[in-house]
Design an enzyme around this catalytic site. Structure first.
Site, short mmCIF file in Angstrom:
data_model
loop_
_atom_site.label_atom_id
_atom_site.label_comp_id
_atom_site.label_asym_id
_atom_site.label_seq_id
_atom_site.Cartn_x
_atom_site.Cartn_y
_atom_site.Cartn_z
N ARG A 66 44.79 55.93 41.98
CA ARG A 66 45.17 57.19 41.54
C ARG A 66 44.98 58.12 42.62
O ARG A 66 44.03 57.91 43.29
CB ARG A 66 44.59 57.88 40.12
CG ARG A 66 45.46 57.04 38.97
CD ARG A 66 45.07 57.64 37.60
NE ARG A 66 45.82 57.17 36.54
CZ ARG A 66 45.64 56.10 35.79
NH1 ARG A 66 44.58 55.27 36.33
NH2 ARG A 66 46.62 55.81 34.86
N GLU B 220 50.18 49.38 40.82
CA GLU B 220 51.00 50.37 39.81
C GLU B 220 50.62 51.65 40.11
O GLU B 220 49.58 51.87 40.74
CB GLU B 220 50.14 50.01 38.40
CG GLU B 220 50.14 48.71 37.77
CD GLU B 220 49.70 48.87 36.31
OE1 GLU B 220 50.08 47.77 35.35
OE2 GLU B 220 48.92 49.60 36.23
N HIS C 98 49.22 47.35 28.34
CA HIS C 98 48.32 48.44 27.70
C HIS C 98 48.13 48.27 26.48
O HIS C 98 48.70 48.07 25.36
CB HIS C 98 49.22 49.72 27.79
CG HIS C 98 48.10 51.01 27.88
ND1 HIS C 98 47.89 51.60 26.79
CD2 HIS C 98 48.20 51.90 28.98
CE1 HIS C 98 46.86 52.57 27.33
NE2 HIS C 98 47.35 52.78 28.42
N ASP C 99 46.54 48.02 26.34
CA ASP C 99 45.98 47.88 24.97
C ASP C 99 46.31 46.55 24.29
O ASP C 99 46.09 46.21 23.32
CB ASP C 99 46.41 48.69 24.09
CG ASP C 99 45.58 50.09 24.41
OD1 ASP C 99 44.53 50.19 25.20
OD2 ASP C 99 46.01 51.13 23.81
N HIS D 164 45.60 50.00 40.17
CA HIS D 164 46.20 51.39 39.97
C HIS D 164 45.69 52.13 40.35
O HIS D 164 44.69 53.26 39.87
CB HIS D 164 46.36 51.39 38.50
CG HIS D 164 47.42 52.67 38.03
ND1 HIS D 164 48.03 52.58 36.73
CD2 HIS D 164 47.68 53.88 38.48
CE1 HIS D 164 48.79 53.71 36.80
NE2 HIS D 164 48.37 54.39 37.66
N ASN E 183 43.66 43.45 35.35
CA ASN E 183 43.58 44.64 36.34
C ASN E 183 42.20 45.01 36.24
O ASN E 183 41.35 44.84 35.22
CB ASN E 183 44.22 45.92 35.02
CG ASN E 183 44.28 47.14 35.85
OD1 ASN E 183 43.34 47.63 36.42
ND2 ASN E 183 45.45 47.92 35.48
#
Length: 239
Positions: free
Chosen positions: A45, A70, A190-191, A43, A7
């Site tokens: 936004r 995403e 995620h993380d 991603h 990402n």
């Protein structure tokens, strides 16, 4: 074999903080691919505070690995996906002011909406994944919506890994098994980082893809981007 999708949002965040084109997000995407990444995740936004819609349009034709877009499927996002035709779209229920993704879809309560969106993307040959919390019923609900994969939101696993990794992974195994039983592919993100990634893959080896951004960019500050990507690949190339 689990694939690594990098990402690159944080690279865009750094660029946007100063203006101009440093660092170059398009070059970063190509370099990540050159260094071994098997996918690029973006991603965008609505406020374009990191990845811009124009970045997505520019990146798609210059990479040869899979592009994963995403986002919350608002009309402008849907239009962008249908225009650029990525290999995969991941549906994430982000609020407009969310700093980062912080929850998965309620696939039962949003079945009608998600079914419509999945059908539209699949009609155009785009693999569709739904971002969910580690709850087996959400995986079952996602399958009923007609998606191809689910992506497990792994913040809970990462947060509790150090205290009790077996307890932390348990709901993810249960949900991953439900997804597999429903015929769904499986992603995670995620993380995830160099400390917790290998254990996750050992326990859920049928994971198709992990999407990692923040930790990779943080590690790259010290290790360099190429060595960092190789280090992450070593954590998933364990079988």
């Amino acid at each position: 074999m689990t694939r690594l999708s990098v990402n690159i949002n944080k690279i865009a965040t750094l660029r946007n903080s100063r203006g101009g084109n440093m660092p170059d997000v398009e070059k970063a995407a190509v370099d990540c691919e050159k260094f071994g990444a098997e996918g690029i995740t973006v991603h965008p936004r609505p406020d374009e505070r990191h990845i811009r819609y124009s970045d997505v349009r520019a990146i798609k034709p210059i990479i040869s690995t899979e592009l994963n877009i995403e986002g919350n499927p608002i009309p402008s996002f849907v239009d962008l996906v249908l225009e650029t035709r990525p290999a995969q779209v991941t549906l994430v229920p982000d609020a407009a002011d969310a700093i980062t993704s912080n929850a998965g879809w309620d696939t039962l309560g949003n079945k009608g909406f998600l079914t419509e969106i999945c059908s539209e993307f699949k009609r155009h040959g785009i693999r569709t994944s739904i971002f969910i919390d580690p709850v087996p019923a959400m995986a079952e609900g996602a399958a009923a919506c007609g998606c191809d994969r689910v992506e497990l939101y792994t913040e809970g696993y990462a947060s509790n890994y150090a205290a009790d990794r077996e307890k932390a992974i348990a709901p993810y195994i249960q949900t991953a098994e439900m997804a597999r039983n429903c015929g769904l592919g499986l992603n995670a993100g995620h993380d995830l980082n160099l400390e917790n990634l290998e254990y996750y893959i050992r326990r859920i080896p049928w994971t198709d893809e992990v999407s990692i951004g923040h930790a990779i960019i943080c590690d790259a500050l010290y290790m360099g981007l190429e060595k960092t990507i190789q280090a992450y690949l070593s954590k998933i190339r364990i079988f």
